[in-house]
Design a protein around this motif. Sequence first.
Motif, PDB file in Angstrom:
ATOM      1  N   CYS A  45      -1.185   5.153  -5.182  1.00 34.92           N
ATOM      2  CA  CYS A  45      -0.705   3.750  -4.437  1.00 34.92           C
ATOM      3  C   CYS A  45      -1.124   4.222  -2.792  1.00 34.92           C
ATOM      4  O   CYS A  45      -0.753   5.483  -2.400  1.00 34.92           O
ATOM      5  CB  CYS A  45       1.037   3.996  -3.871  1.00 34.92           C
ATOM      6  SG  CYS A  45       1.419   3.993  -5.568  1.00 34.92           S
TER       7      CYS A  45
ATOM      8  N   ASN B 175      -0.943  -0.343   0.600  1.00 34.66           N
ATOM      9  CA  ASN B 175      -0.459   0.383  -0.308  1.00 34.66           C
ATOM     10  C   ASN B 175       0.753  -1.785  -0.389  1.00 34.66           C
ATOM     11  O   ASN B 175       0.302  -2.440  -0.229  1.00 34.66           O
ATOM     12  CB  ASN B 175       0.051   1.034  -0.480  1.00 34.66           C
ATOM     13  CG  ASN B 175       1.700   1.208   0.894  1.00 34.66           C
ATOM     14  OD1 ASN B 175       1.419   0.589   1.883  1.00 34.66           O
ATOM     15  ND2 ASN B 175       2.092   2.407   1.368  1.00 34.66           N
ATOM     16  N   CYS B 176       1.717  -1.060  -1.268  1.00 34.03           N
ATOM     17  CA  CYS B 176       2.908  -2.630  -1.472  1.00 34.03           C
ATOM     18  C   CYS B 176       2.884  -2.945   0.606  1.00 34.03           C
ATOM     19  O   CYS B 176       3.555  -2.022   0.652  1.00 34.03           O
ATOM     20  CB  CYS B 176       4.056  -2.169  -1.754  1.00 34.03           C
ATOM     21  SG  CYS B 176       3.264  -1.718  -3.680  1.00 34.03           S
TER      22      CYS B 176
ATOM     23  N   CYS C 248       6.788  -1.218   0.327  1.00 35.39           N
ATOM     24  CA  CYS C 248       7.040   0.005   0.289  1.00 35.39           C
ATOM     25  C   CYS C 248       7.955   0.274   0.789  1.00 35.39           C
ATOM     26  O   CYS C 248       7.980   1.075   1.604  1.00 35.39           O
ATOM     27  CB  CYS C 248       5.658   1.009  -0.018  1.00 35.39           C
ATOM     28  SG  CYS C 248       5.813   2.396  -0.189  1.00 35.39           S
ATOM     29  N   PHE C 249       9.096   1.302   0.097  1.00 38.88           N
ATOM     30  CA  PHE C 249       9.878   1.885   0.774  1.00 38.88           C
ATOM     31  C   PHE C 249       9.628   3.094   1.170  1.00 38.88           C
ATOM     32  O   PHE C 249      10.084   4.004   2.170  1.00 38.88           O
ATOM     33  CB  PHE C 249      10.977   2.312  -0.094  1.00 38.88           C
ATOM     34  CG  PHE C 249      10.052   3.278  -1.398  1.00 38.88           C
ATOM     35  CD1 PHE C 249      10.503   4.692  -1.523  1.00 38.88           C
ATOM     36  CD2 PHE C 249       9.465   2.600  -2.399  1.00 38.88           C
ATOM     37  CE1 PHE C 249       9.743   5.239  -2.417  1.00 38.88           C
ATOM     38  CE2 PHE C 249       9.477   3.777  -3.505  1.00 38.88           C
ATOM     39  CZ  PHE C 249       9.567   4.982  -3.430  1.00 38.88           C
ATOM     40  N   PHE C 250       8.298   3.860   0.858  1.00 45.81           N
ATOM     41  CA  PHE C 250       7.937   5.199   1.816  1.00 45.81           C
ATOM     42  C   PHE C 250       7.118   4.674   3.640  1.00 45.81           C
ATOM     43  O   PHE C 250       8.103   5.666   4.451  1.00 45.81           O
ATOM     44  CB  PHE C 250       6.653   5.913   1.129  1.00 45.81           C
ATOM     45  CG  PHE C 250       7.515   6.435  -0.365  1.00 45.81           C
ATOM     46  CD1 PHE C 250       7.637   7.572  -0.252  1.00 45.81           C
ATOM     47  CD2 PHE C 250       6.805   6.384  -1.053  1.00 45.81           C
ATOM     48  CE1 PHE C 250       8.074   8.330  -0.669  1.00 45.81           C
ATOM     49  CE2 PHE C 250       6.976   7.125  -2.674  1.00 45.81           C
ATOM     50  CZ  PHE C 250       7.869   8.322  -2.024  1.00 45.81           C
TER      51      PHE C 250
ATOM     52  N   CYS D 262       2.904   8.093  -0.932  1.00 45.80           N
ATOM     53  CA  CYS D 262       3.324   7.435  -1.719  1.00 45.80           C
ATOM     54  C   CYS D 262       2.595   8.296  -3.345  1.00 45.80           C
ATOM     55  O   CYS D 262       2.730   7.537  -4.676  1.00 45.80           O
ATOM     56  CB  CYS D 262       2.180   6.096  -2.015  1.00 45.80           C
ATOM     57  SG  CYS D 262       3.436   4.991  -0.751  1.00 45.80           S
TER      58      CYS D 262
ATOM     59  N   THR E 168      -0.019  -4.390  -8.094  1.00 46.99           N
ATOM     60  CA  THR E 168       1.632  -5.080  -8.215  1.00 46.99           C
ATOM     61  C   THR E 168       2.000  -6.199  -7.864  1.00 46.99           C
ATOM     62  O   THR E 168       2.658  -6.531  -8.126  1.00 46.99           O
ATOM     63  CB  THR E 168       2.638  -3.827  -7.044  1.00 46.99           C
ATOM     64  OG1 THR E 168       2.448  -3.781  -5.923  1.00 46.99           O
ATOM     65  CG2 THR E 168       2.351  -1.934  -7.365  1.00 46.99           C
TER      66      THR E 168
ATOM     67  N   LEU F  45       5.132  -6.529  -9.289  1.00 43.36           N
ATOM     68  CA  LEU F  45       6.578  -5.308  -8.838  1.00 43.36           C
ATOM     69  C   LEU F  45       7.599  -6.151  -8.749  1.00 43.36           C
ATOM     70  O   LEU F  45       8.701  -5.855  -8.710  1.00 43.36           O
ATOM     71  CB  LEU F  45       6.076  -4.545  -7.629  1.00 43.36           C
ATOM     72  CG  LEU F  45       6.899  -4.030  -7.389  1.00 43.36           C
ATOM     73  CD1 LEU F  45       7.464  -3.109  -7.848  1.00 43.36           C
ATOM     74  CD2 LEU F  45       6.763  -2.940  -5.702  1.00 43.36           C
TER      75      LEU F  45
ATOM     76  N   CYS G 257       9.252   2.381  -9.831  1.00 45.59           N
ATOM     77  CA  CYS G 257       8.085   0.802  -9.786  1.00 45.59           C
ATOM     78  C   CYS G 257       6.271   1.195  -9.332  1.00 45.59           C
ATOM     79  O   CYS G 257       5.622   0.423 -10.477  1.00 45.59           O
ATOM     80  CB  CYS G 257       7.978   0.181  -8.073  1.00 45.59           C
ATOM     81  SG  CYS G 257       7.822   2.097  -6.824  1.00 45.59           S
ATOM     82  N   THR G 258       6.061   2.466  -9.376  1.00 41.44           N
ATOM     83  CA  THR G 258       4.794   3.158  -9.879  1.00 41.44           C
ATOM     84  C   THR G 258       4.290   3.408 -11.157  1.00 41.44           C
ATOM     85  O   THR G 258       4.015   3.285 -11.791  1.00 41.44           O
ATOM     86  CB  THR G 258       4.203   4.246  -9.551  1.00 41.44           C
ATOM     87  OG1 THR G 258       5.332   4.380  -7.426  1.00 41.44           O
ATOM     88  CG2 THR G 258       2.997   4.779  -8.893  1.00 41.44           C
TER      89      THR G 258
ATOM     90  N   LYS H 178       2.247   0.394 -12.263  1.00 46.86           N
ATOM     91  CA  LYS H 178       0.783   0.909 -12.234  1.00 46.86           C
ATOM     92  C   LYS H 178       0.938   1.941 -13.563  1.00 46.86           C
ATOM     93  O   LYS H 178      -0.637   2.052 -14.034  1.00 46.86           O
ATOM     94  CB  LYS H 178       0.482   1.613 -10.823  1.00 46.86           C
ATOM     95  CG  LYS H 178       0.795   0.948  -9.665  1.00 46.86           C
ATOM     96  CD  LYS H 178       0.294   1.768  -8.614  1.00 46.86           C
ATOM     97  CE  LYS H 178       0.900   0.748  -7.030  1.00 46.86           C
ATOM     98  NZ  LYS H 178      -0.681   0.532  -6.510  1.00 46.86           N
TER      99      LYS H 178
ATOM    100  N   ARG I 299      12.525   5.792  -8.107  1.00 50.45           N
ATOM    101  CA  ARG I 299      10.560   5.386  -7.941  1.00 50.45           C
ATOM    102  C   ARG I 299      10.593   4.995  -9.126  1.00 50.45           C
ATOM    103  O   ARG I 299       9.629   5.692  -9.778  1.00 50.45           O
ATOM    104  CB  ARG I 299      10.159   6.502  -7.447  1.00 50.45           C
ATOM    105  CG  ARG I 299       8.252   6.097  -6.941  1.00 50.45           C
ATOM    106  CD  ARG I 299       7.672   6.626  -6.812  1.00 50.45           C
ATOM    107  NE  ARG I 299       6.691   6.745  -6.533  1.00 50.45           N
ATOM    108  CZ  ARG I 299       5.786   7.370  -6.092  1.00 50.45           C
ATOM    109  NH1 ARG I 299       5.767   8.435  -5.525  1.00 50.45           N
ATOM    110  NH2 ARG I 299       4.095   7.140  -6.495  1.00 50.45           N
TER     111      ARG I 299
HETATM  112  S1  SF4 Z   1       3.013   2.059  -2.397  1.00 50.91           S
HETATM  113 FE1  SF4 Z   1       5.018   1.934  -2.735  1.00 50.91          FE
HETATM  114  S2  SF4 Z   1       6.888   0.230  -3.439  1.00 50.91           S
HETATM  115 FE2  SF4 Z   1       4.419  -0.183  -4.560  1.00 50.91          FE
HETATM  116  S3  SF4 Z   1       4.562   1.258  -5.998  1.00 50.91           S
HETATM  117 FE3  SF4 Z   1       3.473   2.798  -4.898  1.00 50.91          FE
HETATM  118  S4  SF4 Z   1       5.809   3.622  -4.575  1.00 50.91           S
HETATM  119 FE4  SF4 Z   1       5.606   2.132  -4.825  1.00 50.91          FE
END
Ligand code: SF4
Length: 306
Positions: free
Chosen positions: A304, A208-209, A212-214, A300, A47, A76, A94-95, A99, A92
């Motif tokens: 991710c 991951n990113c 990432c909000f997770f 994720c 991303t 992203l 973003c994915t 991706k 959500r």
């Molecule tokens: S890592 Fe997190 S922010 Fe990045 S694409 Fe996956 S869910 Fe979205």
Amino acid sequence: VTVSMTVPTTTATRHIILISGKDSLATAIVQTAYQPDLPYELVFNPTGAELPEVYEWIDAVAAYLGRPIVRVGRSLEEVIAEQGILPSQQARYCTKYSKIFPLEDYLGADETVVYYGLRHDEPERVGYQRKSRGRGANIRPAYPLRMFCLGLNEVWRLVESRGLLPPAFFWRELHERVVARLGSFSGIIDTLAPWEHRQAFAWRSRPNCSHCFFQRRYEWAGLLAHHPDLFWKAEAMEREIGGEGFTWIRGLPLAELAGRADEYLEKRVGAVVKMLYRKAQLGIWHDEGEEVDGLGLVSCGLYCGK
Ligand code: SF4
């Protein structure tokens, strides 16, 4: 667990293995050994928000497997600017935009098997939702790790034995504080298997990113400690795009989190110490692989850091 005992290869012309973390890498190792003659394409869905350590790992994996890893993804940052809101569990996108859609475009209408890294010991994780028509209907999912009943411990061993574990993200400060808190009991750290040690003392649970909000609060604190530039970039996005009330973590703007970073590191220290005591008392962890992930797993999805 639903176990498919056959890989759906009948009419497929393409075979895609997505690489994003230890589980998907183990999938690549297992599947290419199981059916070595299929024309695999290894794909990484970047991303543009991944940490530099992740790109180094992807290059090392490609070198080991002796196959190129194609990069198929969309920025992203661009997607977020287009959407005008921060991605979140409720939104959500973003994915999907960074991706999945780029992957579907890359595949076009070709009949394709995509191999995902879902493990045998996570039956609650839902696989790829196959579409009956339209975009993505040509993708058939396969789960080699489930097919061969491989769980977390097997995956760790498989990947570690090849020297291909994803970035360790070792947090020295966390380690030092845990040792200090354990005092004369700190020897129990030495009973951890190498992969358990990595997971316990990492400032990040998966590659991951960076924003990432997770991720958990201690992971944001870890990002601040190790890549302050990326932390403050995320903070700026939060102010400029999120606006008032829409933050990466609900009710906790990153600027505030930065001021309380030590508190979140201390909480993490407490969680690791608790887990170590439990392990010492109950002899868990070696037998119950989930305990390893239990320290750091955030979900994720399939694309991710899986
Ligand atoms: S890592 Fe997190 S922010 Fe990045 S694409 Fe996956 S869910 Fe979205």
